[in-house]
Design an enzyme around this catalytic site. Structure first.
Site, short mmCIF file in Angstrom:
data_model
loop_
_atom_site.label_atom_id
_atom_site.label_comp_id
_atom_site.label_asym_id
_atom_site.label_seq_id
_atom_site.Cartn_x
_atom_site.Cartn_y
_atom_site.Cartn_z
N CYS A 39 26.86 29.12 25.10
CA CYS A 39 28.17 28.59 25.46
C CYS A 39 28.58 27.24 24.90
CB CYS A 39 28.28 28.59 26.97
SG CYS A 39 26.80 27.96 27.80
N HIS A 102 33.10 22.51 29.23
CA HIS A 102 31.70 22.64 28.79
C HIS A 102 31.28 21.71 27.67
CE1 HIS A 102 28.56 26.00 29.61
NE2 HIS A 102 28.55 25.05 30.50
#
Lengths: 483, 483
Positions: A39, A102
């Site tokens: 990710c 993120h």
């Protein structure tokens, strides 16, 4: 989400009519890659157009380790990196991120400090739940401040799998698009929802509607949402002025299968690995009136190309003071051209493999350690290719394992080292790798240090909600990255 | 050809534009099966609407063995079986088979004795080559007589992979269709080409045109040929009067991979096995003006249904004096209905598995023997699911291995025996199996006896060509079926 999760990419239950329609009206990229098999580094690469090893989204704590931005990570996106929204601003774009950021959750990494004008979503992935004692629940932000936390204010029922997060993120997208259309301002929307990450969830209306269980329900909800976004653009009359791209940040996490894991189609292994299943992604470009309908492209593409392609669409040039790994895909999208370029498969600080044309050479192979594997952590369930899906880090630098991804998309049959084909293919690949390595300047690694004190204890705005938690004393340590 | 070999079914190189177009104009069956994981029994099942264990296309020489009709087979399709063309004749149809017959090559098994009016093709598969001494080359027939032999008169270049057989079979199909259209007679064309069987071949114009090597070239040629057939029907103005169905007789033979083997997509193993990769097939129905375009069906279907469906289309009823396993698919094709019916997975004389709804229960598992496997014969290359892809015949009758093919199309995660889901799913499945076994009357096995004397030494017509060979003395033996 994995390459094989969409109907157009062969998922046997064909549960994505809207994405399939998007492909039928646009162009399907069959050889499109993420920049990392997980990710955070992928998302950093997408927004910077640069490999994680350049933009700092990697670790040097150990060799070839996957690292990301959990709550206790100290690092994040460096100020020195230029993000796509920062550049698009110069062309008058209003930039919004909806969903998972993120790229670091500490104040200096806030998306609104890196070019975004608006944010609705979370700094980290939703998994948990945490107990707000040892570990705080992940906050959800609106712009500068938190407005609640997952599991508390944004419910996710781990028993039933019910959560309406994707619906909330959808509505946010539709509203933003309407607002931008009304104000006649160009916009960049980064719709970075965190479904289908485990623990997988879907809204009530989608629960139990797929053949695949909860995971398929979540895919159906995403599919439905993309359909609604495209329909919205059409209704507002701006579909011919809006370029839309659908892709994923890593292959399906087979470790969550069968209940919460998706499909990488005919490819080897999944998330966390540099085999095709870990990094080849579904990808569709849509732009009615510009992209010829029903196209199929074998252009080697990367999420980093979305950086360069978006700049090109906005009439901007990529920054000239740094290495940009992304390329402008418009010639491939609009004119069906094929641009010769390699794909590099990195795991942390190591270039594990490279693809040139239809050939892929593995310089290192590793799925995960015997220790993890013996505990049931398996990135390649049901698959075992001797000498390829290795449980020790195996170096092949002197004699890379070479696969022809046309004849052998599943990376099962290394070419004979003695063959002519091996010789001439490796000659070409070696030149590409040599040049890549000779000019590589790694960035300062951001994912080395972890500290419980930096977790989302007291995000901005927590005081208004009475949701501030007391952080523990700072105790920075090397993060532990087991695979 | 395997489930995953078509673009519509997710082949990563998407090399089948015509078949994909056929699907876009027709209906795609995603849960369509052959009746056996290899050639002859599948084809016998297609033409009789009956499981091979009923129509005789199996062996009792050993337990659960794959058997077919090589040159030395003594058996073939029994006269007692009623073939689709025999029945269609009653409705005035002219029936032609082009390509591989494979239901026995001795005189009594000739296709023109079993309902076909015309034949152009071979009684056995093209593989060899034989030397015309120990083993004769396979003859090619036009109607009653041979007109040459493979490798001699019908060239297949094993070095380059060049052969124009598919082109010859295509032209034969176009000519037959033109003739029937001109004579206004209804027709049944069984276009049973033997590409993509190994040794794989393609015409010069297709060699080197795919990303997948020779196998992909062969797929492209088939795709192109199907496109030409459909186009021909449209040009002649009879497309709305012609029902076309595309499917395959078994999963891709992974044993021939990577150079000559295809793709079974996300499914387990390939040809020769009763895992999904061995028996789930690509399937497309096309009938412009009748079938709603772009349909997708999850109806469990079988090649045996083509028997019943074709009879239904011709206004005929299936014979009432015997068990027919095929069902009429027209309600599924035309009205999108789902008919509840099981799929049985046989290997020779054993029911290995059954599918009911999304559940598949394995009563026996076997890939092949350790002895074969140790010699490199591998039906599941790169795949190894512990306790599932077994190299010994494993019986699970008392506690079948149960898979949910929605969540787990790759048959990797057997359900827990202790789960409620296992209990209620098996209750339903057991009832289906009990009924199936209670009413099963196996046919006389046709694939038990082999004799070199019955090979294609002197087929009818050989004397005109000077191509008769002298058969050896008769020496009937039990055929040896190793897997």
């Amino acid at each position: 989400m994995g390459w094989g999760d969409l109907g157009s990419f062969g998922e046997p239950s064909k549960e994505t009519p809207h994405l399939d329609q998007m492909a039928a009206e646009g162009i399907l990229f069959l050889d499109f890659y993420t920049a990392n098999p997980l990710c955070s580094p992928s998302r950093a690469a997408l927004l910077t157009g640069r490999l994680p090893v350049r933009n700092g989204f990697y670790t040097t704590n150990a060799h070839a380790r996957n690292a990301y931005t959990p709550q206790d990570i100290v690092g994040g996106i460096p100020d020195s990196e230029l993000l796509l929204p920062e550049l698009l601003k110069k062309a008058g774009y209003v930039n919004k991120i909806i969903g998972k950021w993120h790229l670091g959750h500490r104040p200096q990494f806030h998306p609104l400090k890196h070019g975004f004008d608006e944010w609705f979503g979370s700094p980290n992935c939703h998994f948990g739940p945490f107990d707000n004692r040892a570990l705080p629940n992940i906050p959800v932000y609106r712009d500068w401040e938190m407005i609640g936390r997952y599991y508390e204010d944004f419910k996710i029922d781990l028993k039933t799998g019910e959560a309406n997060l994707t619906q909330i993120y959808l509505q946010e997208a539709l509203d933003f698009i309407s607002k931008q259309q009304a104000s006649q301002q160009p916009f960049f929307l980064y719709w970075a929802i965190d479904a289908t990450h485990a623990p997988v969830y879907a809204s009530k209306q989608f629960l139990g509607t797929s053949q695949r269980g909860l995971y398929g329900d979540a895919v159906r909800e995403i599919d439905d949402s993309v359909g609604k976004i495209l329909e919205h653009l059409q209704k507002l009359g701006i579909s011919e002025d809006t370029f839309v791209f659908f892709t994923s940040d890593n292959g399906a996490a087979l470790i969550s299968a069968p209940k919460q894991g998706g499909s990488n189609g005919p490819f080897l292994c999944g998330k966390q690995t540099t085999f095709e299943g870990g990094m080849r992604e579904p990808a569709i470009a849509w732009w009615p009136g510009h992209i010829p309908a029903g196209g199929v492209s074998h252009q080697l593409g990367s999420v980093m190309d979305l950086f360069s392609t978006s700049l090109s669409l906005a009439g901007l040039r990529p920054p000239g003071d740094r290495q940009i790994d992304g390329i402008d895909l418009l010639p491939a999208i609009l004119q069906g051209k094929i641009i010769d370029r390699p794909i590099f498969y990195y795991r942390g600080n190591e270039m594990m493999a490279v693809r040139v044309g239809l050939y892929k050479a593995h310089y290192w192979t590793w799925s995960n350690s015997w220790e993890e594997y013996s505990k049931g952590i398996d990135f390649c369930p049901g698959q075992n290719v001797s000498g390829v899906t290795t449980h020790t880090q195996e170096e092949h630098t002197n004699l890379p394992l070479l696969f022809h991804l046309g004849r052998d998309p599943g990376e099962k049959y290394p070419l004979s080292f003695a063959s002519d084909e091996y010789q001439w293919a490796m000659e070409r690949i070696s030149a590409v790798v040599q040049q890549h390595k000779a000019t590589m300047v790694p960035g300062e690694p951001q994912l080395n240090v972890c500290d419980k004190a930096v977790m989302n204890w007291s995000p901005p705005g927590c005081e208004k909600l009475g949701k501030c938690l007391k952080p523990p004393k700072s105790d920075p340590k090397k993060c532990f990255w087991p695979h």
